[in-house]
Design an enzyme around this catalytic site. Structure first.
Site, PDB file in Angstrom:
ATOM      1  N   GLU A  44      -0.513  -5.469   5.962  1.00 54.56           N
ATOM      2  CA  GLU A  44       0.722  -5.590   5.177  1.00 54.56           C
ATOM      3  C   GLU A  44       1.638  -6.653   5.787  1.00 54.56           C
ATOM      4  O   GLU A  44       2.232  -7.471   5.070  1.00 54.56           O
ATOM      5  CB  GLU A  44       1.449  -4.243   5.125  1.00 54.56           C
ATOM      6  CG  GLU A  44       0.712  -3.195   4.306  1.00 54.56           C
ATOM      7  CD  GLU A  44       1.308  -1.802   4.415  1.00 54.56           C
ATOM      8  OE1 GLU A  44       1.048  -0.987   3.526  1.00 54.56           O
ATOM      9  OE2 GLU A  44       2.031  -1.519   5.383  1.00 54.56           O
TER      10      GLU A  44
ATOM     11  N   ASP B  38       6.195  -4.096  -1.487  1.00 56.27           N
ATOM     12  CA  ASP B  38       5.617  -2.997  -0.700  1.00 56.27           C
ATOM     13  C   ASP B  38       6.664  -1.909  -0.462  1.00 56.27           C
ATOM     14  O   ASP B  38       7.871  -2.146  -0.561  1.00 56.27           O
ATOM     15  CB  ASP B  38       5.115  -3.554   0.653  1.00 56.27           C
ATOM     16  CG  ASP B  38       4.112  -2.623   1.339  1.00 56.27           C
ATOM     17  OD1 ASP B  38       3.850  -1.531   0.812  1.00 56.27           O
ATOM     18  OD2 ASP B  38       3.588  -3.008   2.400  1.00 56.27           O
TER      19      ASP B  38
ATOM     20  N   THR C 163       0.846  -1.199   0.000  1.00 57.03           N
ATOM     21  CA  THR C 163       0.000   0.000   0.000  1.00 57.03           C
ATOM     22  C   THR C 163       0.880   1.247   0.000  1.00 57.03           C
ATOM     23  O   THR C 163       1.954   1.249   0.605  1.00 57.03           O
ATOM     24  CB  THR C 163      -0.877   0.016   1.271  1.00 57.03           C
ATOM     25  OG1 THR C 163      -1.667  -1.176   1.301  1.00 57.03           O
ATOM     26  CG2 THR C 163      -1.802   1.227   1.315  1.00 57.03           C
TER      27      THR C 163
ATOM     28  N   GLY D   8       2.737   4.350   7.539  1.00 60.26           N
ATOM     29  CA  GLY D   8       2.403   5.760   7.287  1.00 60.26           C
ATOM     30  C   GLY D   8       0.994   5.881   6.714  1.00 60.26           C
ATOM     31  O   GLY D   8       0.279   6.848   6.969  1.00 60.26           O
ATOM     32  N   GLY D   9       0.591   4.857   5.958  1.00 58.65           N
ATOM     33  CA  GLY D   9      -0.767   4.839   5.400  1.00 58.65           C
ATOM     34  C   GLY D   9      -1.749   4.094   6.296  1.00 58.65           C
ATOM     35  O   GLY D   9      -2.917   3.928   5.933  1.00 58.65           O
TER      36      GLY D   9
ATOM     37  N   SER E   6       1.993   5.340  -1.961  1.00 53.88           N
ATOM     38  CA  SER E   6       2.212   6.034  -3.238  1.00 53.88           C
ATOM     39  C   SER E   6       3.244   5.305  -4.106  1.00 53.88           C
ATOM     40  O   SER E   6       3.119   5.283  -5.336  1.00 53.88           O
ATOM     41  CB  SER E   6       2.647   7.477  -2.987  1.00 53.88           C
ATOM     42  OG  SER E   6       3.803   7.511  -2.185  1.00 53.88           O
ATOM     43  N   THR E   7       4.250   4.675  -3.477  1.00 55.84           N
ATOM     44  CA  THR E   7       5.250   3.944  -4.268  1.00 55.84           C
ATOM     45  C   THR E   7       4.598   2.707  -4.881  1.00 55.84           C
ATOM     46  O   THR E   7       4.802   2.411  -6.070  1.00 55.84           O
ATOM     47  CB  THR E   7       6.444   3.538  -3.375  1.00 55.84           C
ATOM     48  OG1 THR E   7       6.821   4.661  -2.583  1.00 55.84           O
ATOM     49  CG2 THR E   7       7.629   3.084  -4.222  1.00 55.84           C
TER      50      THR E   7
ATOM     51  N   ALA F 281       7.970   1.493   2.153  1.00 52.64           N
ATOM     52  CA  ALA F 281       8.290   1.628   3.585  1.00 52.64           C
ATOM     53  C   ALA F 281       8.477   3.104   3.898  1.00 52.64           C
ATOM     54  O   ALA F 281       8.698   3.926   3.003  1.00 52.64           O
ATOM     55  CB  ALA F 281       9.551   0.847   3.928  1.00 52.64           C
ATOM     56  N   ASP F 282       8.377   3.405   5.184  1.00 47.53           N
ATOM     57  CA  ASP F 282       8.617   4.785   5.628  1.00 47.53           C
ATOM     58  C   ASP F 282      10.072   4.986   6.037  1.00 47.53           C
ATOM     59  O   ASP F 282      10.611   6.082   5.884  1.00 47.53           O
ATOM     60  CB  ASP F 282       7.668   5.124   6.785  1.00 47.53           C
ATOM     61  CG  ASP F 282       6.225   5.016   6.332  1.00 47.53           C
ATOM     62  OD1 ASP F 282       5.854   5.753   5.407  1.00 47.53           O
ATOM     63  OD2 ASP F 282       5.484   4.167   6.857  1.00 47.53           O
TER      64      ASP F 282
END
Ligand code: 5RP
Length: 213
Positions: free
Chosen positions: A105, A83, A30, A98-99, A32-33, A85-86
């Protein structure tokens, strides 16, 4: 438009392509990336069976691109999970969430044969902890968990106007010492009422792809 996120996604497709066939199910994270990754994945959708998604947002996007989405309970094997990562440390420990999707996940990542993390350079850190650690809590346990987090030295803040896909809430925690992420991940998850926290130390990526501009 982020070139680094797009480039990480293109690299991830190159990496997973030789591993998949018509029966393959791919785990999808999940953020933006990952949204860039889903767009690239759609270009090779004829080469695999479908996806297991980690959030309602990714499910929607995958289905919009015509990729079949399966429930985790209905698949025997997930070839690879991709996926973002922050934060990523040099040992591949992560902060995610962050989401607010880290609980699901982590489940899909754990159920997959391989975890590939796609990030831009800004996510690389020497030690985790600059990014506030998300903890998913049941609504009724929120205050209790917050008090327990304070005992661990953390400063919790309730994420405002936000509910997870499971209708829980998120405490974003600063000030935690993260030199032993694996122990901290376990200790936070031992607090009653915590669904999961955003440290990925037990389940961490075998491969990290850093997209550059
Ligand atoms: C969502 C996540 C995301 O992977 C993380 O927040 C990174 O997102 P982005 O790619 O938008 O920077 O853990 O829960």
């Amino acid at each position: 438009m982020s070139n680094s996120k797009l480039n990480a996604s293109i690299e991830a497709i190159k990496y997973i392509k030789p591993k998949i066939d018509f029966n393959s199910v791919i785990g999808v994270g999940t953020g933006s990336t990952v949204n860039y990754f889903i767009e690239e994945l759609a270009k090779i959708k004829h080469l695999f069976k479908g996806a297991v998604s980690s959030s309602e947002a990714s499910t929607k996007l995958l289905e919009n691109y015509g990729i079949e989405v399966f429930e985790l309970n209905d698949v025997d094997e997930i070839i690879v999970y991709v996926d973002g990562a922050d934060e990523v440390d040099p040992s591949h420990n992560l902060i995610k969430g962050g989401g607010g999707a880290h609980t699901r996940e982590k489940i899909v990542a754990s159920a997959s044969n391989e975890f590939v993390c796609i990030v831009d350079e800004s996510k690389l850190v020497k030690v985790l902890g600059n990014f506030p650690l998300p903890i998913e809590v049941m609504i009724r346990s929120r205050s209790y968990v917050a008090r327990e987090i304070v005992k661990l030295g953390g400063v919790p803040e309730l994420r405002q106007n936000f509910f997870t896909d499971q209708d829980n809430q998120i405490l974003d925690v600063t000030n935690l010492k993260m030199d032993d992420p694996l122990t901290l991940e376990k200790n936070i998850n031992l607090i009653a009422g915590v669904l999961d926290n955003g440290i990925f130390a037990k389940c961490k990526p075998q491969k990290v792809i850093v997209g550059r501009n």
